[in-house]
Design a protein around this motif. Structure first.
Motif, PDB file in Angstrom:
ATOM      1  N   ILE A  73       0.766  -1.228  -0.092  1.00 46.10           N
ATOM      2  CA  ILE A  73      -0.129   0.091  -0.104  1.00 46.10           C
ATOM      3  C   ILE A  73       0.825   1.101   0.000  1.00 46.10           C
ATOM      4  CG2 ILE A  73      -1.696   1.318   1.380  1.00 46.10           C
ATOM      5  CD1 ILE A  73      -2.907  -1.565   2.118  1.00 46.10           C
ATOM      6  N   ARG A  74       1.959   1.196   0.819  1.00 43.62           N
ATOM      7  CA  ARG A  74       2.948   2.269   0.938  1.00 43.62           C
ATOM      8  C   ARG A  74       3.392   2.656  -0.433  1.00 43.62           C
ATOM      9  NH1 ARG A  74       6.076   0.507   4.630  1.00 43.62           N
ATOM     10  NH2 ARG A  74       4.956   1.764   6.292  1.00 43.62           N
ATOM     11  N   ASN A  75       3.970   1.412  -1.393  1.00 44.06           N
ATOM     12  CA  ASN A  75       4.615   1.571  -2.481  1.00 44.06           C
ATOM     13  C   ASN A  75       3.610   2.005  -3.446  1.00 44.06           C
ATOM     14  OD1 ASN A  75       7.071   0.954  -1.570  1.00 44.06           O
ATOM     15  ND2 ASN A  75       6.698  -1.202  -2.019  1.00 44.06           N
ATOM     16  N   SER A  76       2.330   1.550  -3.503  1.00 44.91           N
ATOM     17  CA  SER A  76       1.373   2.183  -4.256  1.00 44.91           C
ATOM     18  C   SER A  76       1.018   3.636  -4.665  1.00 44.91           C
ATOM     19  CB  SER A  76      -0.010   1.472  -4.126  1.00 44.91           C
ATOM     20  OG  SER A  76      -0.490   2.339  -2.894  1.00 44.91           O
ATOM     21  N   ARG A  77       1.549   4.247  -3.524  1.00 43.88           N
ATOM     22  CA  ARG A  77       1.133   5.635  -3.634  1.00 43.88           C
ATOM     23  C   ARG A  77      -0.274   6.164  -3.672  1.00 43.88           C
ATOM     24  NH1 ARG A  77       5.794   5.187  -6.740  1.00 43.88           N
ATOM     25  NH2 ARG A  77       4.517   5.899  -8.627  1.00 43.88           N
ATOM     26  N   ALA A  78      -1.001   5.279  -3.140  1.00 48.82           N
ATOM     27  CA  ALA A  78      -2.498   5.373  -3.185  1.00 48.82           C
ATOM     28  C   ALA A  78      -2.879   6.008  -2.115  1.00 48.82           C
ATOM     29  CB  ALA A  78      -3.256   4.256  -3.769  1.00 48.82           C
ATOM     30  N   LYS A  79      -4.052   6.756  -2.006  1.00 51.20           N
ATOM     31  CA  LYS A  79      -4.765   7.340  -0.878  1.00 51.20           C
ATOM     32  C   LYS A  79      -5.222   6.284  -0.161  1.00 51.20           C
ATOM     33  CE  LYS A  79      -8.382  10.203   0.764  1.00 51.20           C
ATOM     34  NZ  LYS A  79      -7.626  10.733   1.597  1.00 51.20           N
ATOM     35  N   LYS A  80      -5.063   6.010   1.096  1.00 47.71           N
ATOM     36  CA  LYS A  80      -5.399   4.931   1.999  1.00 47.71           C
ATOM     37  C   LYS A  80      -6.258   5.332   3.085  1.00 47.71           C
ATOM     38  CE  LYS A  80      -1.328   5.000   4.822  1.00 47.71           C
ATOM     39  NZ  LYS A  80      -0.405   6.051   4.143  1.00 47.71           N
ATOM     40  N   GLU A  81      -7.142   4.382   3.754  1.00 41.98           N
ATOM     41  CA  GLU A  81      -7.811   4.595   4.740  1.00 41.98           C
ATOM     42  C   GLU A  81      -7.688   3.551   5.677  1.00 41.98           C
ATOM     43  OE1 GLU A  81     -10.007   6.812   5.705  1.00 41.98           O
ATOM     44  OE2 GLU A  81     -10.423   8.008   3.943  1.00 41.98           O
ATOM     45  N   ILE A  82      -7.012   3.561   6.941  1.00 46.63           N
ATOM     46  CA  ILE A  82      -6.943   2.467   7.998  1.00 46.63           C
ATOM     47  C   ILE A  82      -8.158   2.211   8.584  1.00 46.63           C
ATOM     48  CG2 ILE A  82      -5.321   1.523   9.368  1.00 46.63           C
ATOM     49  CD1 ILE A  82      -4.206   2.175   6.688  1.00 46.63           C
ATOM     50  N   TRP A  83      -8.840   1.231   8.576  1.00 45.75           N
ATOM     51  CA  TRP A  83     -10.069   1.202   9.421  1.00 45.75           C
ATOM     52  C   TRP A  83      -9.461   0.170  10.621  1.00 45.75           C
ATOM     53  CZ3 TRP A  83     -12.616  -4.019   8.715  1.00 45.75           C
ATOM     54  CH2 TRP A  83     -12.097  -4.691   7.566  1.00 45.75           C
ATOM     55  N   LYS A  84     -10.494   0.335  11.649  1.00 41.46           N
ATOM     56  CA  LYS A  84     -10.276  -0.379  12.928  1.00 41.46           C
ATOM     57  C   LYS A  84     -10.224  -2.071  12.742  1.00 41.46           C
ATOM     58  CE  LYS A  84     -11.572   3.360  15.917  1.00 41.46           C
ATOM     59  NZ  LYS A  84     -12.812   4.030  16.605  1.00 41.46           N
ATOM     60  N   HIS A  85      -9.744  -2.763  13.418  1.00 44.42           N
ATOM     61  CA  HIS A  85      -9.691  -4.163  13.111  1.00 44.42           C
ATOM     62  C   HIS A  85     -11.067  -4.794  13.248  1.00 44.42           C
ATOM     63  CE1 HIS A  85      -8.204  -8.140  13.050  1.00 44.42           C
ATOM     64  NE2 HIS A  85      -8.633  -8.524  14.172  1.00 44.42           N
ATOM     65  N   ASN A  86     -11.372  -5.225  12.032  1.00 43.58           N
ATOM     66  CA  ASN A  86     -12.681  -6.187  11.970  1.00 43.58           C
ATOM     67  C   ASN A  86     -14.114  -5.211  12.306  1.00 43.58           C
ATOM     68  OD1 ASN A  86     -11.650  -8.615  11.022  1.00 43.58           O
ATOM     69  ND2 ASN A  86     -11.680  -9.664  13.073  1.00 43.58           N
ATOM     70  N   ASP A  87     -13.911  -3.865  12.384  1.00 42.27           N
ATOM     71  CA  ASP A  87     -14.703  -3.130  12.820  1.00 42.27           C
ATOM     72  C   ASP A  87     -15.678  -2.652  11.398  1.00 42.27           C
ATOM     73  OD1 ASP A  87     -16.608  -0.787  13.554  1.00 42.27           O
ATOM     74  OD2 ASP A  87     -15.087  -0.239  15.191  1.00 42.27           O
ATOM     75  N   LEU A  88     -16.731  -3.359  11.375  1.00 45.01           N
ATOM     76  CA  LEU A  88     -17.597  -3.018   9.986  1.00 45.01           C
ATOM     77  C   LEU A  88     -18.163  -1.816  10.028  1.00 45.01           C
ATOM     78  CD1 LEU A  88     -19.272  -6.287   9.831  1.00 45.01           C
ATOM     79  CD2 LEU A  88     -17.332  -5.502   8.536  1.00 45.01           C
ATOM     80  N   ALA A  89     -18.316  -1.017  11.139  1.00 51.62           N
ATOM     81  CA  ALA A  89     -19.007   0.332  11.263  1.00 51.62           C
ATOM     82  C   ALA A  89     -18.219   1.314  10.823  1.00 51.62           C
ATOM     83  CB  ALA A  89     -19.562   0.718  12.542  1.00 51.62           C
ATOM     84  N   ASP A  90     -16.785   1.208  11.262  1.00 51.73           N
ATOM     85  CA  ASP A  90     -15.601   2.029  11.086  1.00 51.73           C
ATOM     86  C   ASP A  90     -15.594   1.929   9.225  1.00 51.73           C
ATOM     87  OD1 ASP A  90     -13.607   4.113  11.389  1.00 51.73           O
ATOM     88  OD2 ASP A  90     -12.291   2.567  11.500  1.00 51.73           O
ATOM     89  N   LEU A  91     -15.349   0.851   8.835  1.00 51.89           N
ATOM     90  CA  LEU A  91     -15.073   0.416   7.434  1.00 51.89           C
ATOM     91  C   LEU A  91     -16.246   1.199   6.649  1.00 51.89           C
ATOM     92  CD1 LEU A  91     -13.471  -0.661   4.847  1.00 51.89           C
ATOM     93  CD2 LEU A  91     -14.950  -2.782   5.547  1.00 51.89           C
ATOM     94  N   GLU A  92     -17.356   0.964   6.858  1.00 48.54           N
ATOM     95  CA  GLU A  92     -18.623   1.707   6.218  1.00 48.54           C
ATOM     96  C   GLU A  92     -18.641   3.493   6.150  1.00 48.54           C
ATOM     97  OE1 GLU A  92     -23.042   1.033   4.928  1.00 48.54           O
ATOM     98  OE2 GLU A  92     -22.686   0.319   7.057  1.00 48.54           O
ATOM     99  N   ARG A  93     -18.209   3.660   7.409  1.00 46.14           N
ATOM    100  CA  ARG A  93     -17.990   5.193   7.442  1.00 46.14           C
ATOM    101  C   ARG A  93     -17.064   5.640   6.408  1.00 46.14           C
ATOM    102  NH1 ARG A  93     -14.809   8.527  10.080  1.00 46.14           N
ATOM    103  NH2 ARG A  93     -13.529   6.790  11.017  1.00 46.14           N
ATOM    104  N   ARG A  94     -16.337   4.882   6.430  1.00 47.09           N
ATOM    105  CA  ARG A  94     -14.983   5.584   5.472  1.00 47.09           C
ATOM    106  C   ARG A  94     -15.266   5.335   4.066  1.00 47.09           C
ATOM    107  NH1 ARG A  94      -9.910   6.458   8.402  1.00 47.09           N
ATOM    108  NH2 ARG A  94     -10.307   5.684  10.528  1.00 47.09           N
ATOM    109  N   LEU A  95     -15.927   4.319   3.810  1.00 51.43           N
ATOM    110  CA  LEU A  95     -16.234   3.829   2.322  1.00 51.43           C
ATOM    111  C   LEU A  95     -17.313   4.826   1.840  1.00 51.43           C
ATOM    112  CD1 LEU A  95     -16.700   0.100   2.515  1.00 51.43           C
ATOM    113  CD2 LEU A  95     -14.985   1.250   0.914  1.00 51.43           C
ATOM    114  N   ALA A  96     -18.251   5.304   2.968  1.00 52.74           N
ATOM    115  CA  ALA A  96     -19.339   6.151   2.510  1.00 52.74           C
ATOM    116  C   ALA A  96     -18.767   7.958   2.067  1.00 52.74           C
ATOM    117  CB  ALA A  96     -20.154   6.422   3.573  1.00 52.74           C
TER     118      ALA A  96
END
Length: 572
Positions: free
Chosen positions: A246-269
């Motif tokens: 991911i670092r080498n990709s130079r893409a924008k990244k979002e780090i979501w809390k481990h196995n936390d679906l609510a946090d993942l969805e909040r970031r995807l939205a």
């Protein structure tokens, strides 16, 4: 400057033509600036001595003129008094405010830090015995120990069918592949192995890499570099190989809390559906043993238009009726009935866009791979630098891996035995109050809480009890969460397990290490001693652990598998 002036007496026409009295009456510095040699040297010296910026102060060699023989006017002897080299460009360095970088000091300081925080790593000399595993010997062959921390989860590194295939291939085709796949490394063994892997995950194609670290890095970095505006959503506990990619990709990244679906969805939205997205996660997290909610992550990927990248490194061989991983295990009964045949298109395994795995853990050899849609795998084959520029796996390794996959596809009994041995260790340790981090997988992490004690416990197990369990510390786990990481195999039956349990209990007593009650008194950590910790049910159910090899579909026994067209390139 005085040394330069003394040397100039013998080589400079202007200086030789002047009397000492005349030289004292003029500004030698001002006159010297008109000299082709001295003027350049003085200019460089003035620059370097007046600058406070830490930059190089040498000038190009082309600035200086040499005579017809190619030698500079001043000799080493003439410049010796100023302690400069024959090359006059370096004369400027002597008078600068700069100093050379202290490489040795930097390295010593970094190593000292590792020793100070007790995270400096010592490697034990462990030599696994092919016909006695889980036994191994130390540096001296007569000193035997029991290995309790190998990632060869099923003991396939010592399987006779695998050894025979590797020996036969080695004798016939030699030790190495001869180069990269693009140059000299493509062969029937690569074609067969990639066909086996695609069939295992019921995907259209696969591609083999030298390791899964390389596969994860190569694939993730390529996607970010080539797919404009890609956003990568990464679980915070993802493996270092994924973080590197991911670092080498130079893409924008979002780090979501481990196995936390609510946090993942909040970031995807936060992103439009038109923005390309990739959710990167693992099925089994190897240091804590937690398992990802794969099906729910697929639901979010569908909802927000994201691709899924699933690392099944610690799950392939271990889960599912045929060892394809946790994604297969989630539709266990259907895959059990279908055997090698595909099931419905909306099965969990079919919903995953990319699966990466390893041949170096449950399959007992070495290497990594990725599976997925044909065009996606062909794209990786055509563009991924980690594949294009890396020497191919040796034919013997690929032959051994193919045999290992075929064996495990038709041998559910190994997975069942491994799970039963794991449960035995976890249950008996928990009865003694030993702080096993709760999880639903085959990993047995025993919390210690600091690097020093973890190292001492590991050393004591080896030296006093002839048991090898490696200490895990930072950066593999956070500081303060150091642990012993124990893994069983089908060969670690109750006799071996009882020796381990007694030894760990003894070491905890001798070192006065905290047990579950102690962690509970301080509020708990990593799920140990915490009343709020949610403990998921075991991935393998009691009913599944009653299955035998006879319950498998006969079509999984030595099936005919067609090659992937991607392996050799898709014809127009």
């Amino acid at each position: 400057m005085e040394a330069l002036a003394r040397a100039s007496v013998t080589v400079c026409p202007f200086v030789r033509s002047q009397s000492v009295k005349a030289l004292r009456q003029i500004s030698l510095v001002e006159q010297a600036k008109a000299c082709p040699f001295a003027g350049t040297a003085l200019t460089v010296r003035e620059y370097s001595s007046s600058s406070n910026v830490r930059k190089a102060s040498a000038v190009p060699l082309s600035t200086f003129k040499s005579d017809a023989t190619g030698h500079y006017s001043l000799t080493g002897k003439q410049l010796a008094e100023d302690q400069v080299t024959v090359n006059p460009a370096f004369a400027a360095e002597k008078g600068s405010n700069e100093s050379l970088f202290d490489y040795s000091g930097f390295l010593s300081s970094e190593l000292h830090k590792k020793r100070q925080d007790k995270s400096y790593r010592y490697f034990n000399n462990i030599n696994r015995l092919a016909h006695e595993f889980p036994r191994a010997h130390l540096a001296e062959e007569q000193k035997k120990v029991t290995v309790w921390c190998a990632n060869d989860y099923l003991g396939m590194g010592n399987n006779q069918k695998v050894l025979d295939a590797m020996k036969e291939t080695l004798d016939t085709y030699g030790a190495g592949a001869g180069g990269t796949r693009n140059i000299a490394g493509h062969n029937q063994h690569a074609i067969r192995l990639e066909a086996e892997l695609a069939a295992l995950h019921k995907h259209e194609a696969s591609l083999v890499f030298s390791s899964c670290f390389v596969a994860n890095d190569a694939v993730l970095s390529l996607m970010g570099q080539k797919m404009k505006d890609l956003v990568i959503f990464s679980d915070e506990l993802n493996h270092a190989s994924m973080i590197q990619g991911i670092r080498n990709s130079r893409a924008k990244k979002e780090i979501w809390k481990h196995n936390d679906l609510a946090d993942l969805e909040r970031r995807l939205a936060q992103y439009p559906k038109s923005t390309p997205k990739l959710i990167a996660f693992e099925s089994v997290y190897s240091m804590c043993g937690s398992v990802a909610p794969i099906e729910a992550i697929c639901d979010l990927a569908d909802k927000y238009g994201a691709l899924t990248f699933l690392d099944e490194v610690h799950a392939v061989g271990m889960y599912g009726p045929h060892g394809a991983g946790v994604a297969e295990h989630l539709d266990f009964e259907e895959h059990l009935r279908a055997g090698i045949n595909n099931i419905r298109a909306d099965s969990v395994m079919n919903r995953i866009d990319m699966v990466t795995g390893t041949l170096g853990k449950a399959y007992g050899v070495v290497g990594g791979y990725i599976t997925g849609k044909r065009d996606m795998i062909d794209w990786f084959r055509s563009y991924a630098a980690g594949f294009i520029f890396t020497t191919s796996l040796p034919p013997a390794v690929m032959a051994g891996a193919s045999v290992s996959i075929r064996h495990q596809r038709a041998t559910i009994s190994d997975r069942v035995a491994q799970q039963k041995n794991t449960r035995y260790v976890k249950s008996n340790m928990s009865d003694l109050g030993l702080p096993v981090i709760p999880n639903p997988s085959h990993i047995v992490p025993v919390l210690v809480g600091n690097a020093r004690d973890a190292r001492l416990a590991s050393d004591m197990l080896l030296q006093k009890h002839n048991i090898y369990v490696q200490a895990i510390n930072f950066p593999t786990v956070p500081i303060g969460q150091e642990r012993l990481r124990i893994t069983a195999t089908p060969g670690h039956g109750p006799e071996f397990a009882n020796e381990l349990i007694d030894a760990v209990d003894s070491v905890f007593k001798e070192l006065d290490l905290p047990r579950v009650s102690d962690w509970a008194a301080s509020g708990g950590l990593c799920g140990v001693g915490s009343s709020e910790a949610q403990i998921d049910a075991n991935v393998w159910t009691d009913a599944q652990l009653k299955l035998t090899d006879k319950d498998l579909n006969p079509n999984v026994i030595e099936p005919e598998i067609a090659p992937n067209v991607v392996s050799s390139g898709v014809p127009l």
